[in-house]
Design a protein around this motif. Structure first.
Motif: not given
Length: 191
Positions: A43-56
């Motif tokens: 329920n906080s502002r920083q409650n998410s996750i991202a995986f970004v970059g290289q394919v595969g």
């Protein structure tokens, strides 16, 4: 609950994620930390996750594993958004106001939204507008997202600063940037 999520394959787990190099080990470590802390941060502002970059490199595997674990273990509903498929469907149905509002609302209001392959393919201003509607609503209402994208954070910011900066702030504590390097592509790994 699983079938309503839109996740087509329930075989993605943390235990069958192949940790084959230092990057993949780090990806799994961050994913499991996020899962362990999810109930405290959801329920906080920083409650998410991202995986970004290289394919595969396993971004989709880990995002799906997270979504499935949250769904099954925490009993919290998850909605899967395959970026290219959903954007195409929404753009094709923009003139059907009732359908459009219903679909956008589904992604805006999901307890947890899993966005797979964000910005995959050629993008338009309509794509930006649709994603802004979804991301901004979730940002304002502190609703978590689990994101995978071939774009790194700087590329997301260059695509659209309003969208990219919201994703950055939401995922700030759990951003996994995988360097663009063919050696990080598991699909091309030599046995």
């Amino acid at each position: 609950m699983f079938y309503k999520s839109g996740i087509k394959d329930d075989s993605y787990t943390f235990s069958n994620f192949n940790e084959w190099n230092d990057i993949s080990k780090m990806m799994k470590k961050v994913a499991t930390e996020y899962f362990k802390n999810f109930m405290q941060i959801k329920n906080s502002r920083q409650n998410s996750i991202a995986f970004v970059g290289q394919v595969g490199c396993g971004k989709t595997h880990l995002t799906a594993a997270l979504g499935l674990n949250i769904l099954k273990s925490k009993r919290i509903s998850v909605v899967y958004l395959s970026y290219r498929d959903v954007i195409t469907e929404l753009k094709q149905n923009m003139t059907d106001e009732e359908f459009y509002k219903k679909q956008i609302s589904k992604y805006q209001n999901a307890k947890v939204l899993l966005i797979d392959d964000l910005l995959k393919g050629k993008t338009t201003d309509s794509d930006k507008n649709i994603m802004f509607e979804i991301i901004n609503y979730r940002y304002i209402n502190h609703l978590p997202i689990i994101v995978s994208s071939e774009y790194d954070i700087n590329a997301l910011l260059n695509f659209d600063e309003a969208i990219g900066s919201r994703i950055y702030e939401m995922c700030k504590n759990y951003i996994v940037e995988i360097p663009k390097d063919i050696s990080n592509n598991f699909r091309l790994k030599q046995e």
